[in-house]
Structures are given as structure tokens and as C-alpha cells.
Design a protein around this motif. Structure first.
Motif, mmCIF file in Angstrom:
data_model
loop_
_atom_site.group_PDB
_atom_site.id
_atom_site.type_symbol
_atom_site.label_atom_id
_atom_site.label_comp_id
_atom_site.label_asym_id
_atom_site.label_seq_id
_atom_site.Cartn_x
_atom_site.Cartn_y
_atom_site.Cartn_z
ATOM 1 N N VAL A 227 93.651 -26.328 -19.127
ATOM 2 C CA VAL A 227 94.380 -27.306 -18.329
ATOM 3 C C VAL A 227 93.613 -28.613 -18.344
ATOM 4 O O VAL A 227 92.424 -28.651 -18.615
ATOM 5 C CB VAL A 227 94.543 -26.823 -16.873
ATOM 6 N N SER A 228 94.285 -29.700 -18.069
ATOM 7 C CA SER A 228 93.629 -30.997 -18.077
ATOM 8 C C SER A 228 92.835 -31.201 -16.787
ATOM 9 O O SER A 228 93.124 -30.600 -15.756
ATOM 10 C CB SER A 228 94.667 -32.114 -18.231
ATOM 11 N N THR A 229 91.828 -32.040 -16.862
ATOM 12 C CA THR A 229 90.977 -32.306 -15.710
ATOM 13 C C THR A 229 91.734 -33.107 -14.658
ATOM 14 O O THR A 229 92.455 -34.044 -14.987
ATOM 15 C CB THR A 229 89.741 -33.107 -16.138
ATOM 16 N N ALA A 230 91.546 -32.748 -13.404
ATOM 17 C CA ALA A 230 92.238 -33.435 -12.317
ATOM 18 C C ALA A 230 91.669 -34.834 -12.114
ATOM 19 O O ALA A 230 90.482 -34.975 -11.825
ATOM 20 C CB ALA A 230 92.122 -32.632 -11.033
ATOM 21 N N PHE B 66 87.609 -24.365 -13.928
ATOM 22 C CA PHE B 66 88.020 -25.761 -13.955
ATOM 23 C C PHE B 66 89.283 -25.983 -13.133
ATOM 24 O O PHE B 66 89.409 -26.977 -12.419
ATOM 25 C CB PHE B 66 88.211 -26.237 -15.402
ATOM 26 N N THR B 67 90.214 -25.053 -13.223
ATOM 27 C CA THR B 67 91.431 -25.151 -12.419
ATOM 28 C C THR B 67 91.126 -24.936 -10.947
ATOM 29 O O THR B 67 91.580 -25.699 -10.087
ATOM 30 C CB THR B 67 92.455 -24.104 -12.886
ATOM 31 N N ASP B 68 90.345 -23.902 -10.653
ATOM 32 C CA ASP B 68 90.065 -23.553 -9.260
ATOM 33 C C ASP B 68 89.231 -24.624 -8.559
ATOM 34 O O ASP B 68 89.487 -24.959 -7.400
ATOM 35 C CB ASP B 68 89.340 -22.205 -9.184
ATOM 36 N N ILE B 69 88.237 -25.167 -9.253
ATOM 37 C CA ILE B 69 87.365 -26.138 -8.601
ATOM 38 C C ILE B 69 88.095 -27.449 -8.368
ATOM 39 O O ILE B 69 87.809 -28.177 -7.398
ATOM 40 C CB ILE B 69 86.079 -26.365 -9.435
ATOM 41 N N PRO C 51 88.270 -32.609 -4.534
ATOM 42 C CA PRO C 51 88.634 -33.923 -3.983
ATOM 43 C C PRO C 51 88.464 -34.014 -2.471
ATOM 44 O O PRO C 51 87.819 -34.947 -1.965
ATOM 45 C CB PRO C 51 90.101 -34.084 -4.411
ATOM 46 N N ALA C 52 89.017 -33.064 -1.736
ATOM 47 C CA ALA C 52 88.893 -33.086 -0.273
ATOM 48 C C ALA C 52 87.438 -32.893 0.156
ATOM 49 O O ALA C 52 86.979 -33.507 1.134
ATOM 50 C CB ALA C 52 89.773 -32.006 0.346
ATOM 51 N N TYR D 250 76.636 -33.131 -5.059
ATOM 52 C CA TYR D 250 76.508 -33.995 -6.234
ATOM 53 C C TYR D 250 75.936 -33.230 -7.426
ATOM 54 O O TYR D 250 76.253 -33.538 -8.574
ATOM 55 C CB TYR D 250 75.617 -35.202 -5.905
ATOM 56 N N GLY D 251 75.104 -32.233 -7.162
ATOM 57 C CA GLY D 251 74.610 -31.404 -8.256
ATOM 58 C C GLY D 251 75.740 -30.659 -8.940
ATOM 59 O O GLY D 251 75.784 -30.564 -10.178
ATOM 60 N N LEU D 252 76.658 -30.128 -8.162
ATOM 61 C CA LEU D 252 77.831 -29.453 -8.726
ATOM 62 C C LEU D 252 78.687 -30.442 -9.508
ATOM 63 O O LEU D 252 79.150 -30.158 -10.626
ATOM 64 C CB LEU D 252 78.645 -28.817 -7.600
ATOM 65 N N LEU D 253 78.878 -31.629 -8.942
ATOM 66 C CA LEU D 253 79.701 -32.639 -9.606
ATOM 67 C C LEU D 253 79.073 -33.106 -10.910
ATOM 68 O O LEU D 253 79.784 -33.422 -11.867
ATOM 69 C CB LEU D 253 79.921 -33.822 -8.664
ATOM 70 N N ARG D 254 77.729 -33.136 -10.960
ATOM 71 C CA ARG D 254 77.075 -33.486 -12.219
ATOM 72 C C ARG D 254 77.483 -32.532 -13.323
ATOM 73 O O ARG D 254 77.864 -32.937 -14.422
ATOM 74 C CB ARG D 254 75.554 -33.469 -12.021
ATOM 75 N N SER D 255 77.440 -31.243 -13.021
ATOM 76 C CA SER D 255 77.791 -30.248 -14.021
ATOM 77 C C SER D 255 79.266 -30.340 -14.392
ATOM 78 O O SER D 255 79.636 -30.297 -15.569
ATOM 79 C CB SER D 255 77.462 -28.846 -13.490
ATOM 80 N N TYR D 256 80.114 -30.493 -13.390
ATOM 81 C CA TYR D 256 81.555 -30.581 -13.639
ATOM 82 C C TYR D 256 81.879 -31.789 -14.515
ATOM 83 O O TYR D 256 82.595 -31.670 -15.522
ATOM 84 C CB TYR D 256 82.306 -30.667 -12.314
#
Length: 328
Positions: free
Chosen positions: A79-82, A124-127, A132-133, A165-171
Motif C-alpha cells: 500500500v502507499s505511504t499515508a 506500514f498499513t497498521d502504523i 498522525p494522531a 521520533y525514534g520510531l518515525l526515523r525508522s518509518y
């Protein structure tokens, strides 16, 4: 005697689709064209060992896994990235009057998001459904406590922010947005510094090191080693020795190991792995401190990858099999 067919293309495609990632994203992070990766997956091109090493690193698997004959059932198409995640990172969506969630609630939500990221088959879909919220609520809490009269609450909110932010870095890195990955790595370090948390400062720098390793230019790869080793030194001087600090220091040492390997400094990489990372892994044990997954198993996988990339052990066997396969 014919050599058995090695399903490299099929296994690369499987692991890429398993994580819901596009050809363009993986190809960009590996420094190859999307067309070349499509040809690898179609098994009309045989990748070099260096490209194999990059693919394995980006797909999060040992190189040996790309030679596996048996795979689980293929997942649904990617799926495409949100885009809502990027919007949440670059805007202040919540008004100042909005309710502020407690650090305990935000901590639970961040840890749940990390479990999704590391354990979900459709991560990727679940996260994308929760980030965002979560970004909005955590950043709103940071702003709300910035000038508050309760330093303990402010510090805990900043710690939660550093972990998010550590999680977001990986994502962001794994979806091909190295610009956003660099931005959130910097935010993680700043949040940890504001919280005066030596371990999280080191973890934030570990995140930054991985962003730098994602680049293909030699200067960025060398910078990854430099920032990682400086952070390891600061951690040793700034925090009491423990299994936790050993794990984070070891994770930083692995960044330096990968940097040496990427620059073909095989002797340096092997020595650092044996003399620095391995003893720290024994102190820490297998675990997931700060979501680094550092421990003896991780060190062993890095050792295999180094020998494969260097042309030793598994690599010699794989190269011989690949050469025979192409010739036949």
C-alpha cells in the motif's frame, strides 16, 4: 551437473512486499534504479554481492535469507505511504486550548506503536493508522509543558517525544523519505537533550547514524561512524554502567562497524565487532533496549553480513553458485 536455481528475485520481492514497500523506495535507499530492482525481482538480472548486502540491510534480513528456497505465503500487494504522517510532522494541528494527555497515556500509546512497527505483518498499513494522531498529541503535550511549572512532567513528555521520533526515523527512512528521517532524528536528539537524558541522547544519535548510513556517498557513511563513536564516548562518561547502557553503546558500535564495512575497511570492521560490540552484547544479553534489538544474536548477524560482503565464507559459496547459475 546443473546448479539448483537460487530464487533471489522471488525472496527479495517477498520481503519487500511483506513490509508493504514500493520498488522505488527500496531501490532509492539501495542506490540502484527502480528498473534494475524490477529486473532482479523478475530474475532477469543477478545482483552483485554489494547490492545484495544493501538489499538485505534495507529489508531487515540476513543476506543468507535472500537465498532461501522456502517462503511463507506472499502477503497482499503493498500500500502507499499515508501522507497524513508527513502533514502531522510539519504542522501544529491542535489548538493551544485542546486537552493535553498525560505522559503515562502517551507513553502507553508510543510503546503500542513500537510493537506494531516491530511485530505486525502489515506494519506500514497498521502504523499509518495510529501515527498522525499520536504525533499531534505528543507534540501538543510538549508545547503545553514547555513553560510549565512541573519540570518532572515536562521531562517525561520529552522522553516520550524522543521515543516517538525514534520510531518515525525508522518509518520515514524505510518509506524513502530521508529528508523527514533526518528531521525526526534531529528532533529526537533535541528532545532527549532538553530532558537531560544521556541514554536517549545516545539513542537519538544512533538514529541519526542510521539515517547517514542510508546515503550512498562516502562522506555520509564516514559521518555516521564519527557521530556514533562520539555518542558512545559521551554515554560512557555521562551515564552509570548497566545492561541498558551496554546495549545502547553496543548499538552505536554497530553503526561504526557497518560504516567500516561499507567503506571496505574489513579489518577495522571485524576488529570493532570482536573487541567492542561482542563484549557489550554479552553484557547486555539479547533484548530490545530502546528498540535497538541489540544483543549477541544481532552481533552474530552483523558478522555474517561482513563476511558475505567482504567475499569470505557464505559470499564465496554464493558467488560460485551465482556464477554457475548464470553460465548455465
Amino acid at each position: 551437473m546443473s546448479t539448483p536455481h537460487l530464487p533471489i528475485g522471488r525472496t527479495v520481492r517477498y520481503h519487500r512486499r511483506r513490509d508493504g514497500r514500493t520498488v522505488a523506495a527500496i531501490a532509492g535507499l539501495c542506490g540502484i534504479t527502480a528498473r534494475y530492482l524490477e529486473m532482479i525481482e523478475a530474475e532477469t538480472k543477478v545482483p552483485s554481492t554489494e547490492v545484495l548486502a544493501r538489499l538485505a540491510a534495507e529489508l531487515g534480513v540476513p543476506i543468507a535469507a535472500l537465498f532461501a528456497e522456502t517462503l511463507a505465503k506472499e502477503p497482499a500487494p503493498p500500500v502507499s505511504t499515508a501522507p497524513s504522517i508527513a502533514r502531522a510532522l510539519m504542522s501544529h494541528a491542535l489548538p493551544a486550548s485542546a486537552a493535553v494527555q498525560s505522559p503515562a497515556v502517551l507513553r502507553e500509546r508510543v510503546e503500542a506503536a513500537w510493537r506494531i512497527w516491530q511485530c505486525s505483518r502489515n506494519r506500514f498499513t497498521d502504523i499509518a493508522e495510529v501515527l498522525p494522531a499520536l504525533i499531534e498529541d505528543v507534540e501538543h503535550a510538549v508545547r503545553a509543558h514547555r513553560g510549565g511549572s512541573e519540570p518532572a512532567l515536562r521531562r517525561e513528555v520529552l522522553r516520550v517525544a524522543a521515543d516517538l521520533y525514534g520510531l518515525l526515523r525508522s518509518y520515514c527512512r524505510r518509506t524513502g523519505r530521508l529528508d523527514l528521517s533526518l528531521m525526526v532524528a534531529d528532533r529526537a536528539i533535541r528532545a532527549a537533550q532538553d530532558a537531560d537524558d544521556p541514554v536517549r541522547i545516545a539513542v537519538g544519535t544512533w538514529n541519526l547514524g542510521h539515517v547517514l548510513l542510508s546515503h550512498t556517498d562516502a562522506s555520509s557513511v564516514d559521518e555516521a561512524k564519527d557521530v556514533a563513536l562520539r555518542a558512545a564516548d559521551q554515554l560512557r562518561r555521562g551515564a552509570p554502567a548497566s545492561a541498558e547502557t551496554a546495549a545502547v553503546e553496543g548499538a552505536l558500535e554497530l553503526v561504526a562497524v557497518v560504516s567500516d564495512a561499507r567503506q571496505r575497511r574489513w579489518t577495522d570492521a571485524r576488529r570493532r565487532l570482536k573487541e567492542r560490540a561482542a563484549p557489550l552484547a554479552e553484557q547486555a544479553g539479547d533484548g530490545n533496549v530502546a528498540w535497538t534489538v541489540f544483543g549477541p544474536t544481532n552481533v552474530a548477524l552483523h558478522a555474517i553480513s561482513i563476511e558475505t560482503l567482504a567475499g569470505d565464507a557464505l559470499c564465496r559459496h554464493a558467488q560460485q553458485a551465482l556464477t554457475t547459475s548464470v553460465a548455465s
